[in-house]
Motif scaffolding. Structure first.
Motif, PDB file in Angstrom:
ATOM      1  N   SER A  98       0.824  -1.208   0.000  1.00 36.56           N
ATOM      2  CA  SER A  98       0.000   0.000   0.000  1.00 36.56           C
ATOM      3  C   SER A  98       0.860   1.260   0.000  1.00 36.56           C
ATOM      4  CB  SER A  98      -0.929   0.002   1.228  1.00 36.56           C
ATOM      5  OG  SER A  98      -1.757  -1.143   1.243  1.00 36.56           O
ATOM      6  N   LEU A  99       1.908   1.280   0.822  1.00 34.52           N
ATOM      7  CA  LEU A  99       2.797   2.445   0.862  1.00 34.52           C
ATOM      8  C   LEU A  99       3.531   2.611  -0.466  1.00 34.52           C
ATOM      9  CD1 LEU A  99       4.211   2.003   4.481  1.00 34.52           C
ATOM     10  CD2 LEU A  99       2.629   3.787   3.678  1.00 34.52           C
ATOM     11  N   ALA A 100       3.890   1.476  -1.089  1.00 34.93           N
ATOM     12  CA  ALA A 100       4.546   1.554  -2.400  1.00 34.93           C
ATOM     13  C   ALA A 100       3.612   2.139  -3.450  1.00 34.93           C
ATOM     14  CB  ALA A 100       5.007   0.166  -2.829  1.00 34.93           C
ATOM     15  N   ALA A 101       2.290   2.008  -3.232  1.00 31.30           N
ATOM     16  CA  ALA A 101       1.295   2.590  -4.145  1.00 31.30           C
ATOM     17  C   ALA A 101       0.965   4.027  -3.770  1.00 31.30           C
ATOM     18  CB  ALA A 101       0.025   1.740  -4.137  1.00 31.30           C
ATOM     19  N   HIS A 102       1.718   4.595  -2.804  1.00 29.31           N
ATOM     20  CA  HIS A 102       1.578   5.998  -2.373  1.00 29.31           C
ATOM     21  C   HIS A 102       0.236   6.290  -1.706  1.00 29.31           C
ATOM     22  CE1 HIS A 102       5.248   6.692  -4.628  1.00 29.31           C
ATOM     23  NE2 HIS A 102       4.673   6.219  -5.724  1.00 29.31           N
ATOM     24  N   ILE A 103      -0.235   5.311  -0.902  1.00 31.27           N
ATOM     25  CA  ILE A 103      -1.441   5.532  -0.108  1.00 31.27           C
ATOM     26  C   ILE A 103      -1.050   6.343   1.134  1.00 31.27           C
ATOM     27  CG2 ILE A 103      -3.305   4.435   1.201  1.00 31.27           C
ATOM     28  CD1 ILE A 103      -3.473   4.013  -1.830  1.00 31.27           C
ATOM     29  N   ASP A 104      -1.793   7.400   1.409  1.00 32.32           N
ATOM     30  CA  ASP A 104      -1.539   8.250   2.574  1.00 32.32           C
ATOM     31  C   ASP A 104      -2.225   7.630   3.791  1.00 32.32           C
ATOM     32  OD1 ASP A 104      -1.296  10.170   4.527  1.00 32.32           O
ATOM     33  OD2 ASP A 104      -1.958  11.837   3.265  1.00 32.32           O
ATOM     34  N   PRO A 105      -1.473   7.177   4.805  1.00 31.09           N
ATOM     35  CA  PRO A 105      -2.087   6.522   5.975  1.00 31.09           C
ATOM     36  C   PRO A 105      -3.007   7.428   6.772  1.00 31.09           C
ATOM     37  CG  PRO A 105       0.270   6.081   5.872  1.00 31.09           C
ATOM     38  CD  PRO A 105      -0.010   7.170   4.889  1.00 31.09           C
ATOM     39  N   ASP A 106      -2.864   8.735   6.633  1.00 28.75           N
ATOM     40  CA  ASP A 106      -3.661   9.669   7.429  1.00 28.75           C
ATOM     41  C   ASP A 106      -4.788  10.313   6.641  1.00 28.75           C
ATOM     42  OD1 ASP A 106      -2.128   9.302   9.778  1.00 28.75           O
ATOM     43  OD2 ASP A 106      -0.550  10.556   8.915  1.00 28.75           O
ATOM     44  N   ASP A 107      -5.036   9.846   5.448  1.00 28.71           N
ATOM     45  CA  ASP A 107      -6.090  10.441   4.637  1.00 28.71           C
ATOM     46  C   ASP A 107      -6.810   9.326   3.888  1.00 28.71           C
ATOM     47  OD1 ASP A 107      -7.705  12.298   3.499  1.00 28.71           O
ATOM     48  OD2 ASP A 107      -6.236  13.044   2.055  1.00 28.71           O
ATOM     49  N   PHE A 108      -7.951   9.603   3.328  1.00 25.94           N
ATOM     50  CA  PHE A 108      -8.635   8.590   2.541  1.00 25.94           C
ATOM     51  C   PHE A 108      -9.320   9.245   1.363  1.00 25.94           C
ATOM     52  CE2 PHE A 108     -13.288   8.708   2.701  1.00 25.94           C
ATOM     53  CZ  PHE A 108     -13.483   9.759   3.586  1.00 25.94           C
ATOM     54  N   ARG A 109      -9.228   8.634   0.222  1.00 27.92           N
ATOM     55  CA  ARG A 109      -9.917   9.060  -0.971  1.00 27.92           C
ATOM     56  C   ARG A 109     -10.251   7.818  -1.808  1.00 27.92           C
ATOM     57  NH1 ARG A 109      -8.622  13.744   0.421  1.00 27.92           N
ATOM     58  NH2 ARG A 109      -7.604  15.517  -0.261  1.00 27.92           N
ATOM     59  N   PRO A 110     -11.231   7.022  -1.402  1.00 27.89           N
ATOM     60  CA  PRO A 110     -11.568   5.878  -2.258  1.00 27.89           C
ATOM     61  C   PRO A 110     -12.102   6.374  -3.596  1.00 27.89           C
ATOM     62  CG  PRO A 110     -13.223   6.131  -0.556  1.00 27.89           C
ATOM     63  CD  PRO A 110     -12.142   7.117  -0.251  1.00 27.89           C
ATOM     64  N   PRO A 111     -11.476   6.032  -4.689  1.00 26.13           N
ATOM     65  CA  PRO A 111     -11.902   6.574  -5.985  1.00 26.13           C
ATOM     66  C   PRO A 111     -13.298   6.110  -6.367  1.00 26.13           C
ATOM     67  CG  PRO A 111     -10.365   4.769  -6.300  1.00 26.13           C
ATOM     68  CD  PRO A 111     -10.398   5.034  -4.827  1.00 26.13           C
ATOM     69  N   ILE A 112     -14.015   6.985  -7.040  1.00 23.29           N
ATOM     70  CA  ILE A 112     -15.327   6.615  -7.576  1.00 23.29           C
ATOM     71  C   ILE A 112     -15.090   6.037  -8.971  1.00 23.29           C
ATOM     72  CG2 ILE A 112     -17.588   7.448  -8.301  1.00 23.29           C
ATOM     73  CD1 ILE A 112     -17.322   9.647  -6.199  1.00 23.29           C
ATOM     74  N   VAL A 113     -15.244   4.738  -9.084  1.00 21.34           N
ATOM     75  CA  VAL A 113     -15.004   4.053 -10.358  1.00 21.34           C
ATOM     76  C   VAL A 113     -16.234   4.123 -11.250  1.00 21.34           C
ATOM     77  CG1 VAL A 113     -14.333   1.859 -11.427  1.00 21.34           C
ATOM     78  CG2 VAL A 113     -13.378   2.512  -9.207  1.00 21.34           C
ATOM     79  N   TYR A 114     -17.409   3.941 -10.653  1.00 19.00           N
ATOM     80  CA  TYR A 114     -18.662   4.010 -11.395  1.00 19.00           C
ATOM     81  C   TYR A 114     -19.604   4.991 -10.713  1.00 19.00           C
ATOM     82  CZ  TYR A 114     -17.007  -0.412 -13.371  1.00 19.00           C
ATOM     83  OH  TYR A 114     -16.252  -1.384 -13.975  1.00 19.00           O
ATOM     84  N   ALA A 115     -20.206   5.855 -11.494  1.00 21.97           N
ATOM     85  CA  ALA A 115     -21.217   6.766 -10.975  1.00 21.97           C
ATOM     86  C   ALA A 115     -22.453   5.966 -10.576  1.00 21.97           C
ATOM     87  CB  ALA A 115     -21.577   7.810 -12.027  1.00 21.97           C
ATOM     88  N   PRO A 116     -23.276   6.509  -9.671  1.00 16.28           N
ATOM     89  CA  PRO A 116     -24.459   5.764  -9.224  1.00 16.28           C
ATOM     90  C   PRO A 116     -25.339   5.253 -10.356  1.00 16.28           C
ATOM     91  CG  PRO A 116     -24.109   7.670  -7.823  1.00 16.28           C
ATOM     92  CD  PRO A 116     -23.114   7.790  -8.939  1.00 16.28           C
ATOM     93  N   ASP A 117     -25.469   6.027 -11.436  1.00 22.78           N
ATOM     94  CA  ASP A 117     -26.339   5.575 -12.528  1.00 22.78           C
ATOM     95  C   ASP A 117     -25.666   4.560 -13.449  1.00 22.78           C
ATOM     96  OD1 ASP A 117     -24.503   7.312 -13.594  1.00 22.78           O
ATOM     97  OD2 ASP A 117     -25.935   8.461 -14.810  1.00 22.78           O
ATOM     98  N   GLU A 118     -24.392   4.254 -13.183  1.00 26.24           N
ATOM     99  CA  GLU A 118     -23.693   3.248 -13.985  1.00 26.24           C
ATOM    100  C   GLU A 118     -23.637   1.886 -13.296  1.00 26.24           C
ATOM    101  OE1 GLU A 118     -20.307   5.731 -16.371  1.00 26.24           O
ATOM    102  OE2 GLU A 118     -19.961   5.438 -14.227  1.00 26.24           O
ATOM    103  N   VAL A 119     -23.782   1.879 -11.979  1.00 29.49           N
ATOM    104  CA  VAL A 119     -23.553   0.659 -11.207  1.00 29.49           C
ATOM    105  C   VAL A 119     -24.500  -0.457 -11.612  1.00 29.49           C
ATOM    106  CG1 VAL A 119     -23.630  -0.354  -8.899  1.00 29.49           C
ATOM    107  CG2 VAL A 119     -22.552   1.874  -9.248  1.00 29.49           C
ATOM    108  N   ALA A 120     -25.768  -0.144 -11.809  1.00 25.09           N
ATOM    109  CA  ALA A 120     -26.760  -1.184 -12.095  1.00 25.09           C
ATOM    110  C   ALA A 120     -26.403  -1.952 -13.362  1.00 25.09           C
ATOM    111  CB  ALA A 120     -28.149  -0.565 -12.214  1.00 25.09           C
ATOM    112  N   ASP A 121     -26.013  -1.239 -14.420  1.00 21.17           N
ATOM    113  CA  ASP A 121     -25.671  -1.909 -15.671  1.00 21.17           C
ATOM    114  C   ASP A 121     -24.422  -2.771 -15.518  1.00 21.17           C
ATOM    115  OD1 ASP A 121     -27.814  -0.808 -16.995  1.00 21.17           O
ATOM    116  OD2 ASP A 121     -26.676   0.882 -17.796  1.00 21.17           O
ATOM    117  N   VAL A 122     -23.451  -2.272 -14.756  1.00 22.56           N
ATOM    118  CA  VAL A 122     -22.195  -3.018 -14.574  1.00 22.56           C
ATOM    119  C   VAL A 122     -22.466  -4.318 -13.828  1.00 22.56           C
ATOM    120  CG1 VAL A 122     -19.923  -2.996 -13.484  1.00 22.56           C
ATOM    121  CG2 VAL A 122     -20.757  -0.956 -14.659  1.00 22.56           C
ATOM    122  N   ARG A 123     -23.222  -4.267 -12.763  1.00 19.48           N
ATOM    123  CA  ARG A 123     -23.415  -5.486 -11.978  1.00 19.48           C
ATOM    124  C   ARG A 123     -24.367  -6.467 -12.649  1.00 19.48           C
ATOM    125  NH1 ARG A 123     -25.956  -2.682  -6.569  1.00 19.48           N
ATOM    126  NH2 ARG A 123     -27.997  -2.096  -7.376  1.00 19.48           N
TER     127      ARG A 123
END
Length: 497
Positions: free
Chosen positions: A54-79
């Protein structure tokens, strides 16, 4: 490998005790490890290695930003398009109620760690939303650091992550357990199943339950794959039959071998990214795309090819193909070919006369008919005394019998859309037709899968069968739209009586 068994630290041995006390210990371990200071205990190896990734991927241990991969209106079609959609009812049955009753959320991700489903109590979901623990967000280690979903996918093993073992501080109030789910066809990761809860709600044994659920889901996917293989085999067997004695095999869309003829030893899977492939033994094979799957073939010299007669006799319009050449057929000649195919050891003129005409049959009439038929086929295709086909016969009605004899009822139903030579009044053909229909019908009614019964009900032999539709109305679930169709058809059939 079961990642949860890889532990030799005292911290791991006490994780089942007071969660608050353990949280303090784990937080001290994390802070000391990240700062380079000496810690009283070492993190578990699975955690230490995950932190390093995780540290090698430059994850900040004191912060969080889970990326939004799919917008809410896209999730239904993907799943809806995702393979794990097929096992969601199984996952809900095993983990959904547990999640509701014990203040957990059940989460299902794709192979990249993106959350596609999240279900659980509304109050807990409202606490999960602000920290990004929701559908459409990415939870791989490289996206958000150490967490059960991402780490289980990274190590391809079940993992339980306790409070401060999460690299990102935001998630120290959560504990989670996850296990990967694999594609039974390719072995590739499909995603992960996870149960997450607040610090003091998740039992250490949860990871075992989650892992068992993942294995059950894989078993369900394997059974579904085998059923689809059977469907594909039924559709594509004619392509293998038309090789007319050349070595060949049928492949799934992923290149897995599901049937082979005269090919000897074959690998379980063949690369299908080119039109020619080299087999393990050095033989070169051609890969031809089919509407579903592929046909693999090894060409042989003409002299070694065995002539093949293909008979399509189920229904009103019999057809015969000899080495790729269509043969014009009268009903009587189709009857003769069917009887000779059913009796590979051969029949005399007298026997054929009896089977075609009954006691009033004339062998002379049969001999004249066979003389004309041999002129069409070629003299070397049929021998006399007794009359016997000297070619490889591929017949649709024989495939039905073969499927029934092997216990593959679904394949038998798929291969039998109509009765044998429906317009024939020949005594032996009529008897074979009735026996074949009766055998398929008996097997179908005794089969537990309502899909097989439904397929039979759509065939010419089953569409007017009251008992078949009575069984359908009882077996199909209430929410299955086919049940209404079956009920309407049953009502109409009863009205006709």
């Amino acid at each position: 490998m079961d990642a949860e068994t890889v532990t030799d630290a005292p911290t791991a041995l006490h994780l089942a005790s007071d969660p608050a006390a353990q949280f303090e210990v784990l937080q001290q371990v994390r802070d000391a490890t990240l700062s380079g200071a000496h810690a009283q205990f070492s993190p578990r190896p699975v955690i230490s290695e995950s932190w390093q990734r995780s540290l090698a991927a430059h994850i900040d241990p004191d912060d969080f930003r889970p990326p939004i991969v799919y917008a809410p209106d896209e999730v239904a079609d993907v799943r809806d398009a995702h393979p794990l959609h097929a096992v969601l009812p199984t996952l809900r049955d095993l983990l959904g109620s547990i999640a509701d009753e014990s203040r957990h959320v059940m989460i299902v991700t794709d192979a990249e760690g993106t959350i596609l489903w999240r279900e659980g109590p509304a109050n807990l979901c409202s606490q999960a939303d602000p920290v990004g623990l929701c559908e459409g967000t990415g939870w791989s280690e490289r996206a958000i650091g150490t967490n059960a979903m991402g780490t289980a996918l990274a190590v391809d093993a079940p993992v339980q992550i306790y409070s401060a073992e999460h690299l990102v501080k935001t998630y120290h109030g959560w504990t989670c357990a996850a296990a990967p789910i694999h594609d039974p066809d390719t072995g590739d990761l499909l995603g992960a199943i996870d149960v997450s809860g607040l610090l003091d709600t998740l039992h250490p044994a949860t990871v075992s339950l989650v892992n068992a659920t993942a294995q059950l889901a894989e078993s369900h996917l394997r059974r579904r794959m085998e059923w689809l293989d059977g469907q594909l085999l039924t559709k594509n067997m004619p392509h293998l039959a038309r090789l007319r004695g050349e070595p060949g095999a049928l492949l799934t869309p992923t290149g897995r071998v599901i049937a082979a003829d005269r090919l000897g030893r074959l690998p379980k899977r063949v690369a299908v990214d080119a039109d020619r492939v080299l087999l393990d033994d050095g033989r070169e094979a051609h890969v031809e795309p089919l509407p579903e799957g592929y046909l693999l073939r090894l060409r042989t010299t003409t002299a070694t090819r065995r002539p093949t007669l293909e008979l399509s006799f189920l229904g009103d319009n019999p057809a015969a193909v000899m080495n790729g050449r269509a043969l014009p057929l009268t009903l009587r000649r189709a009857e003769i070919l069917a009887l000779l195919a059913l009796h590979p050891a051969g029949l005399t003129a007298e026997q054929l006369a009896l089977q075609l005409y009954g006691d009033d049959g004339n062998p002379t009439t049969v001999r004249a008919e066979i003389h004309r038929l041999r002129g069409q086929l070629g003299g070397d295709v049929m021998r006399a005394k007794p009359y016997q086909l000297r070619v490889e016969v591929e017949a649709d009605f024989l495939r039905v019998r073969l499927a029934l004899n092997s216990g593959d009822v679904a394949a038998a139903v798929e291969a039998c859309p109509a009765p044998l030579l429906s317009r024939s009044d020949a005594p032996a053909i009529r008897a074979e037709r009735e026996q074949l229909v009766a055998a398929v019908r008996t097997a179908v009614i005794g089969h537990p899968d309502p899909d097989v019964l439904w397929t039979f009900a759509q065939s010419e032999t089953g569409r007017d069968d009251v008992e078949v539709f009575e069984h359908l109305t009882r077996r199909l679930p209430a929410d299955d739209p086919r049940r209404a169709v079956a009920s309407a058809r049953l009502e109409w059939l009863l009205g006709e009586d």
